[in-house]
Design a protein around this motif. Structure first.
Motif, PDB file in Angstrom:
ATOM      1  N   LEU A  88      23.593   4.262  -5.608  1.00 28.27           N
ATOM      2  CA  LEU A  88      23.823   4.969  -6.869  1.00 28.27           C
ATOM      3  C   LEU A  88      22.571   5.675  -7.376  1.00 28.27           C
ATOM      4  O   LEU A  88      22.673   6.739  -8.002  1.00 28.27           O
ATOM      5  CB  LEU A  88      24.318   3.990  -7.942  1.00 28.27           C
ATOM      6  N   ARG A  89      21.409   5.100  -7.128  1.00 26.39           N
ATOM      7  CA  ARG A  89      20.155   5.678  -7.628  1.00 26.39           C
ATOM      8  C   ARG A  89      19.877   7.058  -7.044  1.00 26.39           C
ATOM      9  O   ARG A  89      19.287   7.904  -7.711  1.00 26.39           O
ATOM     10  CB  ARG A  89      18.987   4.753  -7.319  1.00 26.39           C
ATOM     11  N   ASP A  90      20.268   7.268  -5.803  1.00 24.62           N
ATOM     12  CA  ASP A  90      20.023   8.567  -5.175  1.00 24.62           C
ATOM     13  C   ASP A  90      21.306   8.998  -4.458  1.00 24.62           C
ATOM     14  O   ASP A  90      21.430   8.853  -3.242  1.00 24.62           O
ATOM     15  CB  ASP A  90      18.835   8.466  -4.211  1.00 24.62           C
ATOM     16  N   TRP A  91      22.231   9.526  -5.231  1.00 26.54           N
ATOM     17  CA  TRP A  91      23.559   9.848  -4.704  1.00 26.54           C
ATOM     18  C   TRP A  91      23.503  10.946  -3.645  1.00 26.54           C
ATOM     19  O   TRP A  91      24.269  10.925  -2.682  1.00 26.54           O
ATOM     20  CB  TRP A  91      24.506  10.213  -5.829  1.00 26.54           C
ATOM     21  N   ASP A  92      22.603  11.917  -3.788  1.00 26.89           N
ATOM     22  CA  ASP A  92      22.497  12.987  -2.790  1.00 26.89           C
ATOM     23  C   ASP A  92      22.098  12.429  -1.421  1.00 26.89           C
ATOM     24  O   ASP A  92      22.646  12.832  -0.391  1.00 26.89           O
ATOM     25  CB  ASP A  92      21.484  14.050  -3.239  1.00 26.89           C
ATOM     26  N   THR A  93      21.158  11.500  -1.417  1.00 23.59           N
ATOM     27  CA  THR A  93      20.761  10.864  -0.164  1.00 23.59           C
ATOM     28  C   THR A  93      21.901  10.033   0.408  1.00 23.59           C
ATOM     29  O   THR A  93      22.129  10.021   1.625  1.00 23.59           O
ATOM     30  CB  THR A  93      19.516   9.976  -0.373  1.00 23.59           C
ATOM     31  N   THR A  94      22.634   9.358  -0.478  1.00 28.38           N
ATOM     32  CA  THR A  94      23.777   8.550  -0.027  1.00 28.38           C
ATOM     33  C   THR A  94      24.800   9.440   0.661  1.00 28.38           C
ATOM     34  O   THR A  94      25.287   9.116   1.753  1.00 28.38           O
ATOM     35  CB  THR A  94      24.424   7.818  -1.219  1.00 28.38           C
ATOM     36  N   LEU A  95      25.137  10.564   0.057  1.00 26.83           N
ATOM     37  CA  LEU A  95      26.102  11.489   0.670  1.00 26.83           C
ATOM     38  C   LEU A  95      25.582  12.009   2.011  1.00 26.83           C
ATOM     39  O   LEU A  95      26.335  12.105   2.985  1.00 26.83           O
ATOM     40  CB  LEU A  95      26.405  12.649  -0.268  1.00 26.83           C
ATOM     41  N   ALA A  96      24.294  12.325   2.059  1.00 26.19           N
ATOM     42  CA  ALA A  96      23.706  12.811   3.319  1.00 26.19           C
ATOM     43  C   ALA A  96      23.768  11.734   4.403  1.00 26.19           C
ATOM     44  O   ALA A  96      24.072  12.035   5.566  1.00 26.19           O
ATOM     45  CB  ALA A  96      22.260  13.251   3.077  1.00 26.19           C
ATOM     46  N   LEU A  97      23.498  10.491   4.032  1.00 29.63           N
ATOM     47  CA  LEU A  97      23.574   9.400   5.007  1.00 29.63           C
ATOM     48  C   LEU A  97      24.992   9.229   5.543  1.00 29.63           C
ATOM     49  O   LEU A  97      25.193   9.030   6.740  1.00 29.63           O
ATOM     50  CB  LEU A  97      23.103   8.085   4.383  1.00 29.63           C
ATOM     51  N   PHE A  98      25.987   9.306   4.659  1.00 26.40           N
ATOM     52  CA  PHE A  98      27.364   9.151   5.114  1.00 26.40           C
ATOM     53  C   PHE A  98      27.817  10.346   5.958  1.00 26.40           C
ATOM     54  O   PHE A  98      28.695  10.207   6.795  1.00 26.40           O
ATOM     55  CB  PHE A  98      28.303   8.932   3.919  1.00 26.40           C
ATOM     56  N   GLN A  99      27.212  11.519   5.761  1.00 29.97           N
ATOM     57  CA  GLN A  99      27.578  12.681   6.569  1.00 29.97           C
ATOM     58  C   GLN A  99      26.863  12.684   7.917  1.00 29.97           C
ATOM     59  O   GLN A  99      27.439  13.101   8.925  1.00 29.97           O
ATOM     60  CB  GLN A  99      27.250  13.970   5.799  1.00 29.97           C
ATOM     61  N   ASP A 100      25.610  12.216   7.929  1.00 26.52           N
ATOM     62  CA  ASP A 100      24.806  12.346   9.143  1.00 26.52           C
ATOM     63  C   ASP A 100      24.615  11.045   9.919  1.00 26.52           C
ATOM     64  O   ASP A 100      24.602  11.060  11.147  1.00 26.52           O
ATOM     65  CB  ASP A 100      23.413  12.893   8.790  1.00 26.52           C
ATOM     66  N   GLU A 101      24.435   9.935   9.225  1.00 26.81           N
ATOM     67  CA  GLU A 101      24.046   8.686   9.875  1.00 26.81           C
ATOM     68  C   GLU A 101      25.217   7.721  10.051  1.00 26.81           C
ATOM     69  O   GLU A 101      25.414   7.177  11.124  1.00 26.81           O
ATOM     70  CB  GLU A 101      22.945   8.018   9.033  1.00 26.81           C
ATOM     71  N   TYR A 102      25.935   7.472   8.981  1.00 23.62           N
ATOM     72  CA  TYR A 102      27.039   6.504   9.029  1.00 23.62           C
ATOM     73  C   TYR A 102      28.300   7.204   9.518  1.00 23.62           C
ATOM     74  O   TYR A 102      28.682   8.228   8.998  1.00 23.62           O
ATOM     75  CB  TYR A 102      27.313   5.897   7.653  1.00 23.62           C
ATOM     76  N   ARG A 103      28.959   6.631  10.477  1.00 28.52           N
ATOM     77  CA  ARG A 103      30.200   7.191  11.022  1.00 28.52           C
ATOM     78  C   ARG A 103      31.355   6.236  10.730  1.00 28.52           C
ATOM     79  O   ARG A 103      31.744   5.426  11.551  1.00 28.52           O
ATOM     80  CB  ARG A 103      30.076   7.404  12.531  1.00 28.52           C
ATOM     81  N   VAL A 104      31.870   6.325   9.515  1.00 32.72           N
ATOM     82  CA  VAL A 104      32.972   5.449   9.116  1.00 32.72           C
ATOM     83  C   VAL A 104      34.253   5.995   9.726  1.00 32.72           C
ATOM     84  O   VAL A 104      34.613   7.151   9.509  1.00 32.72           O
ATOM     85  CB  VAL A 104      33.095   5.378   7.581  1.00 32.72           C
ATOM     86  N   PRO A 105      34.966   5.161  10.496  1.00 30.04           N
ATOM     87  CA  PRO A 105      36.191   5.650  11.137  1.00 30.04           C
ATOM     88  C   PRO A 105      37.293   5.924  10.107  1.00 30.04           C
ATOM     89  O   PRO A 105      37.421   5.240   9.107  1.00 30.04           O
ATOM     90  CB  PRO A 105      36.603   4.507  12.063  1.00 30.04           C
ATOM     91  N   LEU A 106      38.073   6.961  10.369  1.00 32.28           N
ATOM     92  CA  LEU A 106      39.279   7.326   9.620  1.00 32.28           C
ATOM     93  C   LEU A 106      39.064   7.882   8.220  1.00 32.28           C
ATOM     94  O   LEU A 106      40.026   8.275   7.577  1.00 32.28           O
ATOM     95  CB  LEU A 106      40.247   6.127   9.519  1.00 32.28           C
ATOM     96  N   LEU A 107      37.835   7.924   7.724  1.00 35.60           N
ATOM     97  CA  LEU A 107      37.598   8.430   6.378  1.00 35.60           C
ATOM     98  C   LEU A 107      36.619   9.601   6.407  1.00 35.60           C
ATOM     99  O   LEU A 107      35.631   9.567   7.136  1.00 35.60           O
ATOM    100  CB  LEU A 107      37.005   7.343   5.477  1.00 35.60           C
ATOM    101  N   PRO A 108      36.882  10.622   5.589  1.00 36.36           N
ATOM    102  CA  PRO A 108      35.879  11.675   5.440  1.00 36.36           C
ATOM    103  C   PRO A 108      34.600  11.090   4.839  1.00 36.36           C
ATOM    104  O   PRO A 108      34.668  10.121   4.065  1.00 36.36           O
ATOM    105  CB  PRO A 108      36.527  12.663   4.463  1.00 36.36           C
TER     106      PRO A 108
END
Length: 162
Positions: A58-78
């Motif tokens: 929550l403290r750095d939402w932009d970084t969180t979004l970037a991590l979920f787009q580039d680093e974390y590959r959650v199956p079945l979810l955008p």
């Protein structure tokens, strides 16, 4: 000689409370209090770990979004949906777990978050994997035995039966 052969069986029977003449190693109320304290410790520890992780996101939402787009590959979810769902789970479910309110639901939800965290990374360090396994083990204990005496669930139980 026969007594020595029976000793392991007797120890196992008394530890597992098996058989009509098996002696309990300690009184049942003492065991239940100890179990409740252990469940409380597990709930506090796991809730802290996941809540702090959620606050970091929550403290750095932009970084969180970037991590979920580039680093974390959650199956079945955008990636954006996964970021919101994962962060919400890490912030809300630990509060429920800590209070002992809907404890098994919270433990199951955090188990899903825990498994997804491991599966979404391409590579995970052995120490990080060990941490996730430990948290999963503690959550499994809470799933199996509930919250224990020190919980809102326990306080509400008599009222729900009435």
């Amino acid at each position: 000689m026969n007594t020595l052969k029976k000793l392991p069986r007797r120890l196992l029977a008394s530890a597992c409370h098996v058989g009509p003449d098996a002696e309990q190693p300690w009184p049942a109320p003492l065991f239940r209090w100890g179990q409740s304290l252990a469940l409380l410790a597990a709930r506090v520890y796991v809730a802290r770990v996941f809540f702090l992780s959620g606050l970091t996101k929550l403290r750095d939402w932009d970084t969180t979004l970037a991590l979920f787009q580039d680093e974390y590959r959650v199956p079945l979810l955008p990636p954006e949906v996964a970021a919101y769902a994962g962060t919400a789970g890490e912030v809300l479910l630990p509060v429920l777990l800590l209070l002992g309110l809907g404890t098994r639901f919270a433990a199951a939800g955090l188990s899903v978050v825990n498994v997804m965290a491991v599966l979404s990374l391409a590579e995970i360090a052995p120490a990080a994997l060990a941490g996730h396994q430990w948290w999963g083990s503690l959550l499994l204990g809470v799933l199996l035995w509930g919250a224990g005496r020190f919980s809102v669930d326990q306080a509400l139980q008599p009222r729900l039966r009435a």
